[in-house]
Write an enzyme that holds these catalytic residues in place. Structure first.
Site, mmCIF file in Angstrom:
data_model
loop_
_atom_site.group_PDB
_atom_site.id
_atom_site.type_symbol
_atom_site.label_atom_id
_atom_site.label_comp_id
_atom_site.label_asym_id
_atom_site.label_seq_id
_atom_site.Cartn_x
_atom_site.Cartn_y
_atom_site.Cartn_z
ATOM 1 N N ASN A 116 0.837 -1.203 0.000
ATOM 2 C CA ASN A 116 0.000 0.000 0.000
ATOM 3 C C ASN A 116 0.870 1.250 0.000
ATOM 4 O OD1 ASN A 116 -2.447 1.728 0.643
ATOM 5 N ND2 ASN A 116 -1.246 2.053 2.508
ATOM 6 N N ARG A 165 -8.318 5.799 0.788
ATOM 7 C CA ARG A 165 -7.551 5.044 -0.213
ATOM 8 C C ARG A 165 -6.495 5.865 -0.937
ATOM 9 N NH1 ARG A 165 -13.072 2.179 -1.998
ATOM 10 N NH2 ARG A 165 -12.890 0.253 -0.774
ATOM 11 N N ASP A 174 2.052 7.000 0.265
ATOM 12 C CA ASP A 174 0.984 6.199 -0.333
ATOM 13 C C ASP A 174 1.206 5.960 -1.824
ATOM 14 O OD1 ASP A 174 -1.600 4.957 0.402
ATOM 15 O OD2 ASP A 174 -2.369 6.243 -1.196
ATOM 16 N N ARG A 202 -0.954 -12.499 2.810
ATOM 17 C CA ARG A 202 -1.802 -11.615 3.613
ATOM 18 C C ARG A 202 -1.476 -10.208 3.126
ATOM 19 N NH1 ARG A 202 -0.814 -7.290 7.453
ATOM 20 N NH2 ARG A 202 -2.585 -7.115 8.868
ATOM 21 N N ASP A 204 -1.418 -6.542 3.490
ATOM 22 C CA ASP A 204 -1.506 -5.509 4.520
ATOM 23 C C ASP A 204 -2.234 -4.278 3.971
ATOM 24 O OD1 ASP A 204 -0.489 -4.435 7.190
ATOM 25 O OD2 ASP A 204 0.330 -2.943 5.812
ATOM 26 N N HIS A 208 -6.993 0.218 2.290
ATOM 27 C CA HIS A 208 -6.478 1.513 1.851
ATOM 28 C C HIS A 208 -6.117 1.524 0.368
ATOM 29 C CE1 HIS A 208 -6.417 3.219 5.900
ATOM 30 N NE2 HIS A 208 -6.120 1.994 6.286
ATOM 31 N N GLU A 241 -6.240 -7.608 4.494
ATOM 32 C CA GLU A 241 -6.506 -6.945 5.771
ATOM 33 C C GLU A 241 -7.525 -5.831 5.543
ATOM 34 O OE1 GLU A 241 -4.503 -4.410 9.421
ATOM 35 O OE2 GLU A 241 -3.705 -4.237 7.388
ATOM 36 N N ASN A 304 -4.657 -10.768 16.786
ATOM 37 C CA ASN A 304 -3.565 -10.691 15.820
ATOM 38 C C ASN A 304 -2.505 -9.737 16.358
ATOM 39 O OD1 ASN A 304 -4.518 -8.076 15.206
ATOM 40 N ND2 ASN A 304 -4.174 -8.336 13.021
ATOM 41 N N ARG A 343 -6.572 -18.883 12.149
ATOM 42 C CA ARG A 343 -5.145 -18.559 12.277
ATOM 43 C C ARG A 343 -4.830 -18.390 13.757
ATOM 44 N NH1 ARG A 343 -3.683 -13.009 9.772
ATOM 45 N NH2 ARG A 343 -4.800 -12.333 11.643
#
Length: 494
Positions: A116, A165, A174, A202, A204, A208, A241, A304, A343
């Site tokens: 991201n 985002r 970003d 996964r 992250d 976003h 995520e 987590n 998990r």
């Protein structure tokens, strides 16, 4: 022409559905997040513990070069400097060796990937020797320049999807995933990991990023590497995520067509239940009716690495290793219940929420030490080595896909259920003893309770449960016992 279009549509559907497949080896279940472990230590853990005890996979910490921060906090791993595979966990050679060694014993590797953003201001030097100038958005190790980023702005309003985002999460630069060059670099990074034998990712901070951009990236990924035992045409399992507790502009439903999501509502709800804020009897309809995503789109967990520190969603209701009795009960429920892809968290102990993993010298990560009872020491918690948790992975493997049957509750905080005729579990979260005759669904015989002990030859190191010819058994869980749960299954029959 119509037939050709139909074939194309079917092919796209097959690709789309493939990324919900965990790619687990047959007869295994349960992923464990070996948070901040070194690659060499994970390889040994696959061979010595995870493989033999039936675990299916490992989520590993970010693999690519990150900014070196003062005091070496855990979150430096989430500040990328380049996509070179060199971190405090090891280099590319060590990572590749780990993936192969784990795959060889049936344990799959899932990488926590961070694309991201790049490192925030102050992150000028990386774990692989690369330098960067975040203030001018220059990351020559990739290389990325200011042309590859969204304009600088802060996220202050989570009801504005564009801001969430397109602006910067806590000052992290970003990336613009709609930029074809950025997409190319991300895909190159992910495909390199696929070449090395990983089973999935996964993603992250997926919330976003724009779903359409993620769709382009995922659609450009190679099939998994058949040299590592994957079936021809297998696709990477993708877990995104997406923290969605409701009431925001962005919903997990925008992402569930692309892959699974991290179901934070599961963590929050299971914490409330086993902390006594909701009665266990209400878990009878556990699943989508609780607001969760569909089972095959939900990665579920008790805690987590973020929310055990009070970051992310859940707050004070999240259960962690610091409340072991309730934590083991919640973990046992998650592993006994068929909903979602579970998990298990494997932590290092911490008192400060920024604190990094144990080190030998303040810089280099220390290896865990192991005790005769399988537990860890040296600052590592290793919840995945707690008997009450690894034996429930064995329970999950024993019951397979059998449905929940024989639900029983006392109208309060004592519950029990079977998984078909293969497994039975009971919980007592009341402040008085559970002593009841309950239908277990299991064949007659004597079984070893895999929570208090383990089957050893023809004997049991813990409590035993005798099931009668009618399937009933007298179940006893004292309110003062160390474990508020009991579990038996066909592979623990004496």
């Amino acid at each position: 022409m119509f037939l050709a279009k139909s074939i194309v549509c079917l092919a796209l559907l097959a690709v789309a559905n493939a990324q919900f497949n965990t790619n687990y080896a047959s007869g295994r279940s349960g992923m464990v997040h070996l948070f901040e472990w070194k690659w060499d230590d994970i390889a040994a853990e696959c061979e010595n513990f995870l493989g033999p005890y039936g675990y299916a996979g490992v989520q590993v910490s970010p693999v690519n070069e990150n900014a070196v921060k003062d005091s070496r906090p855990w979150w430096e791993r989430y500040q990328p400097i380049s996509y070179k595979l060199v971190t405090r966990s090891g280099n590319e050679e060590q990572f590749a060796s780990m993936v192969r060694r784990c795959n060889n014993v049936g344990v799959r590797i899932y990488v926590d990937v961070v694309f991201n953003h790049m490192a925030a201001d102050g992150g000028t030097y990386g774990t692989g020797g690369s330098t960067a100038s975040p203030s001018s958005k220059s990351y020559p190790g990739v290389p990325f320049s200011s042309l590859d980023f969204n304009p600088t702005c802060a996220i202050s309003n989570y009801n504005d999807a564009n801001q969430v985002r397109n602006c910067e999460l806590v000052g992290l630069r970003d990336l613009n995933q709609g930029n074809s060059y950025v997409q190319e670099k991300i895909v190159e990074f992910l495909n390199h990991l696929i070449d090395l034998g990983v089973a999935g990712f996964r993603v992250d901070a997926a919330k976003h990023m724009w779903p359409a951009d993620l769709g382009v990236i995922y659609g450009s990924l190679k099939n998994l590497n058949t040299d590592h035992g994957f079936e021809s045409g297998a696709k990477a399992y993708i877990v995104q995520e997406v923290i969605d507790m409701g009431g925001e502009a962005i919903s997990k439903s925008e992402y569930t067509g692309l892959g699974a999501i991290t179901e934070f509502r599961h963590s929050d709800s299971i914490g409330k239940a086993f902390r006594g804020k909701n009665q266990l009897q209400y878990l009878v309809n556990w699943g989508v009716s609780w607001g969760f995503a569909a089972s095959d789109r939900s990665l579920v967990f008790v805690d987590n690495h973020d929310n055990q520190r009070g970051h992310g969603a859940g707050g004070a209701d999240v259960l962690t290793y610091k409340v072991p009795k309730q934590y083991k009960m919640a973990s046992a429920f998650m592993l006994a219940h068929p909903f979602g892809t579970p998990r298990v968290m494997s932590s290092f102990s911490f008192t400060d929420t920024d604190q990094g993993p144990p080190t030998t010298d303040g810089q280099n990560i220390a290896s865990p030490s192991f005790n005769s009872d399988n537990s860890c020491s040296g600052g590592w918690v290793c919840e995945h080595r707690w008997k009450q948790i690894y034996n429930m992975v064995g329970f999950r493997n024993a019951v397979g896909s059998d449905a929940i049957q024989n639900w029983w509750d006392n109208g309060s905080n004592q519950i029990a259920f079977s998984r078909g005729s293969k497994g039975f579990v009971a919980f007592n979260n009341d402040n008085y003893d559970l002593n009841s005759s309950v239908q277990t669904g299991l064949p007659a015989g004597t079984y070893c309770d895999v929570i208090s002990g383990s089957k050893s030859g023809s004997s049991c190191t813990g409590k035993t449960v005798t099931v009668g010819s009618d399937g009933r058994a007298n179940i006893s869980i004292g309110s003062s016992e160390d474990d508020g749960v009991l579990a038996i299954h066909v592979n623990a029959k004496l």
